[in-house]
Scaffold this active site. Sequence first.
Site, PDB file in Angstrom:
ATOM      1  N   SER A 153       0.897  -1.058   0.010  1.00 47.51           N
ATOM      2  CA  SER A 153      -0.017   0.252  -0.083  1.00 47.51           C
ATOM      3  C   SER A 153       1.035   0.926   0.334  1.00 47.51           C
ATOM      4  O   SER A 153       1.394   1.901  -0.800  1.00 47.51           O
ATOM      5  CB  SER A 153      -0.681  -0.070   1.484  1.00 47.51           C
ATOM      6  OG  SER A 153      -1.912   0.677   1.271  1.00 47.51           O
ATOM      7  N   ASP A 280      -9.703  -4.329  -5.526  1.00 50.57           N
ATOM      8  CA  ASP A 280      -9.555  -3.586  -4.690  1.00 50.57           C
ATOM      9  C   ASP A 280      -9.886  -2.062  -4.680  1.00 50.57           C
ATOM     10  O   ASP A 280     -10.294  -1.014  -5.785  1.00 50.57           O
ATOM     11  CB  ASP A 280      -7.662  -2.861  -5.033  1.00 50.57           C
ATOM     12  CG  ASP A 280      -6.935  -2.198  -4.260  1.00 50.57           C
ATOM     13  OD1 ASP A 280      -7.894  -1.695  -3.206  1.00 50.57           O
ATOM     14  OD2 ASP A 280      -5.567  -2.199  -3.462  1.00 50.57           O
ATOM     15  N   HIS A 307      -7.312  -4.593  -1.125  1.00 51.22           N
ATOM     16  CA  HIS A 307      -6.701  -3.996  -1.307  1.00 51.22           C
ATOM     17  C   HIS A 307      -5.138  -4.448  -0.313  1.00 51.22           C
ATOM     18  O   HIS A 307      -5.588  -4.694   0.939  1.00 51.22           O
ATOM     19  CB  HIS A 307      -7.287  -3.014  -0.648  1.00 51.22           C
ATOM     20  CG  HIS A 307      -6.049  -2.003  -0.212  1.00 51.22           C
ATOM     21  ND1 HIS A 307      -4.658  -1.181  -1.506  1.00 51.22           N
ATOM     22  CD2 HIS A 307      -5.160  -1.195   0.876  1.00 51.22           C
ATOM     23  CE1 HIS A 307      -4.510  -0.704  -1.177  1.00 51.22           C
ATOM     24  NE2 HIS A 307      -4.561  -0.236   0.489  1.00 51.22           N
TER      25      HIS A 307
END
Length: 337
Positions: A153, A280, A307
């Site tokens: 991320s 995502d 995600h």
Amino acid sequence: MNLPSGKDFRPSWPLTSGHIQTMLSSSGVRRMLLPKAAREVLEGAETVVVDAGDGVRLSGAFTAQKVHAQPRGLAVLFHGWEGSVDSTYVLQTGSRLLREGWDIFRLNFRDHGDSHSMNEALFHSCRIDEVVHALGDIAQRWPARPMALAGFSLGGNFALRAAMQTSRAGIPLSYVLAVCPIIDPAEGLFSLEKAAPWFYQAYFMHKWRQSLRAKQAAFPQHVYFEMSELKQNLRGLTEALVLRHTDFGSLQSYLDGYSVAGDIMQAMQIPATILTARDDPVIPVAAFEKLQLPPNVELDIAEHGGHCGFIRGRNMTSFTDDYIAARFNALLPAQEG
């Protein structure tokens, strides 16, 4: 060598839902259900402080492998926003690489984990120079080679930006892999506000406000925010802190400051892989599809995974462990791979 790819991840229902994948990825339930092997990187881990330049210090944890007489290499792991070296996905990936014979270094970004009292100035996402400097210190102190980096991320965004600077900085990084990295921060912020369900923004805001309160408690003589600012939404609080604590003149300028969108990654000089999922709900896949990448950067878009999820089933283990381990091991000479 046949390496796993995103198309190989075929979860069964209900893990075909990007929302379920995303919610499970950081849930306490997942942490409880993970097998003991997913926490092996904690055994014998050494808590350390690394030099990040200009008096800045960052905390981390080093775990030496015990599988081979010599380590296969040094794996450095970056967590996501408001994560830490002890985030479930970091422990799980680190433990897998440890069993493969890699030494593991897990780095905390400024104001993450228990590090709020280490540096007076506040964390923000454009503090890339200190992360690059920290990588240089890590490379000097733990000399196992090759040195490979994986981030998740926001940590994936930091990993990609750092990798574009390591050649200039003389850091012997051989490879970088980013899982669901933030590509265009402005687009990601808009997505969280307008497209993603409300509970994603609520989740991130809860963790961020907790972190900011911990920072204020660590330095009570310093005013980091007004209570009215702390009550704002993601955009409002981000803008208030950018204007208060950085030299950026606007929120847009700050968001552009850590973007890797468009052709920015043409500057990448080492092999790199970006793994993301089409479902995502946090980072729109369109940002990945618009990237202009050099031949040494692999973009792999899976149909499912949410995600930073990619969870296989009831045991809560992640496909990304095999994915990262395979690509790290591919860096080794044929007789060692």
